[in-house]
Design a protein around this motif. Structure first.
Motif, PDB file in Angstrom:
ATOM      1  N   ARG A 144       0.854  -1.183   0.000  1.00  0.00           N
ATOM      2  CA  ARG A 144       0.000   0.000   0.000  1.00  0.00           C
ATOM      3  C   ARG A 144       0.891   1.235   0.000  1.00  0.00           C
ATOM      4  O   ARG A 144       1.940   1.256   0.648  1.00  0.00           O
ATOM      5  CB  ARG A 144      -0.899   0.046   1.237  1.00  0.00           C
ATOM      6  CG  ARG A 144      -2.073  -0.891   1.205  1.00  0.00           C
ATOM      7  CD  ARG A 144      -3.041  -0.597   2.329  1.00  0.00           C
ATOM      8  NE  ARG A 144      -3.498   0.806   2.311  1.00  0.00           N
ATOM      9  CZ  ARG A 144      -4.557   1.249   2.999  1.00  0.00           C
ATOM     10  NH1 ARG A 144      -5.243   0.406   3.748  1.00  0.00           N
ATOM     11  NH2 ARG A 144      -4.897   2.511   2.949  1.00  0.00           N
ATOM     12  N   ASP A 146       0.194   5.192   0.880  1.00  0.00           N
ATOM     13  CA  ASP A 146      -0.783   6.130   1.411  1.00  0.00           C
ATOM     14  C   ASP A 146      -0.164   7.517   1.549  1.00  0.00           C
ATOM     15  O   ASP A 146       1.062   7.672   1.593  1.00  0.00           O
ATOM     16  CB  ASP A 146      -1.290   5.664   2.780  1.00  0.00           C
ATOM     17  CG  ASP A 146      -2.022   4.333   2.708  1.00  0.00           C
ATOM     18  OD1 ASP A 146      -2.918   4.198   1.865  1.00  0.00           O
ATOM     19  OD2 ASP A 146      -1.674   3.421   3.493  1.00  0.00           O
ATOM     20  N   GLU A 147      -1.040   8.522   1.628  1.00  0.00           N
ATOM     21  CA  GLU A 147      -0.633   9.902   1.875  1.00  0.00           C
ATOM     22  C   GLU A 147      -1.326  10.379   3.143  1.00  0.00           C
ATOM     23  O   GLU A 147      -2.399  10.996   3.088  1.00  0.00           O
ATOM     24  CB  GLU A 147      -1.002  10.786   0.677  1.00  0.00           C
ATOM     25  CG  GLU A 147      -0.312  10.380  -0.618  1.00  0.00           C
ATOM     26  CD  GLU A 147      -0.638  11.307  -1.779  1.00  0.00           C
ATOM     27  OE1 GLU A 147      -1.163  12.419  -1.517  1.00  0.00           O
ATOM     28  OE2 GLU A 147      -0.375  10.939  -2.927  1.00  0.00           O
ATOM     29  N   PRO A 148      -0.726  10.119   4.308  1.00  0.00           N
ATOM     30  CA  PRO A 148      -1.396  10.457   5.568  1.00  0.00           C
ATOM     31  C   PRO A 148      -1.407  11.944   5.895  1.00  0.00           C
ATOM     32  O   PRO A 148      -2.038  12.351   6.886  1.00  0.00           O
ATOM     33  CB  PRO A 148      -0.579   9.676   6.608  1.00  0.00           C
ATOM     34  CG  PRO A 148       0.755   9.476   5.982  1.00  0.00           C
ATOM     35  CD  PRO A 148       0.517   9.365   4.520  1.00  0.00           C
ATOM     36  N   ARG A 153       4.285  10.439   2.849  1.00  0.00           N
ATOM     37  CA  ARG A 153       4.045   9.191   2.137  1.00  0.00           C
ATOM     38  C   ARG A 153       4.315   8.024   3.090  1.00  0.00           C
ATOM     39  O   ARG A 153       5.280   8.043   3.854  1.00  0.00           O
ATOM     40  CB  ARG A 153       4.955   9.059   0.908  1.00  0.00           C
ATOM     41  CG  ARG A 153       4.836  10.197  -0.098  1.00  0.00           C
ATOM     42  CD  ARG A 153       3.488  10.203  -0.780  1.00  0.00           C
ATOM     43  NE  ARG A 153       3.425  11.253  -1.800  1.00  0.00           N
ATOM     44  CZ  ARG A 153       3.002  12.493  -1.579  1.00  0.00           C
ATOM     45  NH1 ARG A 153       2.600  12.845  -0.353  1.00  0.00           N
ATOM     46  NH2 ARG A 153       2.967  13.379  -2.551  1.00  0.00           N
TER      47      ARG A 153
END
Length: 262
Positions: A144, A146-148, A153
């Motif tokens: 995965r 993701d861009e929290p 990243r």
């Protein structure tokens, strides 16, 4: 796992590529590429390693490439997109996937390139094709990206390929400002300007070289906030000491040529 220990530099048995030979690979190869793809959201994690620790893991004719006497070992997560062959457009559902590789740098006959210990990927078709037709050590994995948060990243991966050592990876990083273009001869140039890859058959009796072409990486600074990995250890290599050298790479469009026996 034990850390890498300093060791005396061994005499080189083969001359390293010259700067002119390295720069020559920036030129686009002749002929027609067999594939095109984009590489996005890339993170370079590099550790210096004594060359004599990596050389035994290579096929006999390949020589570890060094910068100021040190070899480098890397973990590189990224996202592929717009993957297509020269005769087909991108295929929905198969043209975007995540990849994570463990690599070092080598040379043969004056031609520098990349040697992959593994290339984990989320696309089963890509894994099958790369293993079957290109002798590349692709492995199936779940991943995965993701861009929290802004400029943040997070990349997670778990290897699922049957019959190989399990491995996992998790990293969170924050993107920084763009860097100037890597100067020829610099460490950043040595690590990121690689336009050739090597592979071998399982018995390591046959070597193959493939060319790639793309613009020099548009590099950015990055700060790794969290990192855990067993990827390097899954290849029987000791855990590298210290924090990695970090670069982030923005998108490049890439062309790939057929593998040729050398």
């Amino acid at each position: 796992m034990p850390d890498f220990l300093p060791a005396p530099t061994l005499p080189a048995t083969v001359a390293a590529p010259t700067l002119a030979q390295r720069l020559a690979l920036r030129e686009r190869p002749t002929g027609t590429p067999i594939m095109r793809q984009d590489w996005n959201e890339l993170l370079f994690l590099h550790w210096p390693v004594p060359a004599e620790l990596l050389q035994p893991h290579l096929p006999p004719r390949l020589q570890i490439d060094t910068h100021d006497g040190m070899a480098w070992l890397a973990i590189v997560p990224f996202r592929m997109s717009k993957v297509r062959t020269r005769i087909s457009p991108p295929v929905p559902g198969a043209n975007v996937f995540l990849e994570l590789n463990v690599r070092t740098y080598v040379h043969l006959d004056g031609v520098p390139g990349v040697w992959f210990f593994s290339l984990d990927a989320t696309n089963p078709l890509a894994v099958w094709a790369a293993r079957t037709f290109f002798n590349l050590p692709y492995l199936r994995a779940t991943m995965r990206l993701d861009e929290p948060g802004p400029e943040l990243r997070q990349f997670t991966a778990t290897r699922t390929h049957a019959g190989v050592s399990p491995a996992h990876f998790r990293a969170t990083w924050k993107l920084g400002p763009p860097l100037p273009a890597a100067e020829p001869g610099s460490l950043a140039f040595f690590l990121t300007e690689r336009y050739c890859l090597y592979t071998s058959n399982k018995a390591q009796t046959k070597l193959y070289r493939g060319r790639v072409a793309h613009a020099p990486w548009p590099l950015r600074t990055a700060q790794v906030l969290h990192l855990e990995s067993t990827l390097i250890e899954s290849h029987g290599l000791p855990t590298p000491a210290g924090t990695p050298l970090i670069h982030a790479g923005d998108t490049v469009s890439v062309e790939l040529w057929p593998m040729r026996r050398v």
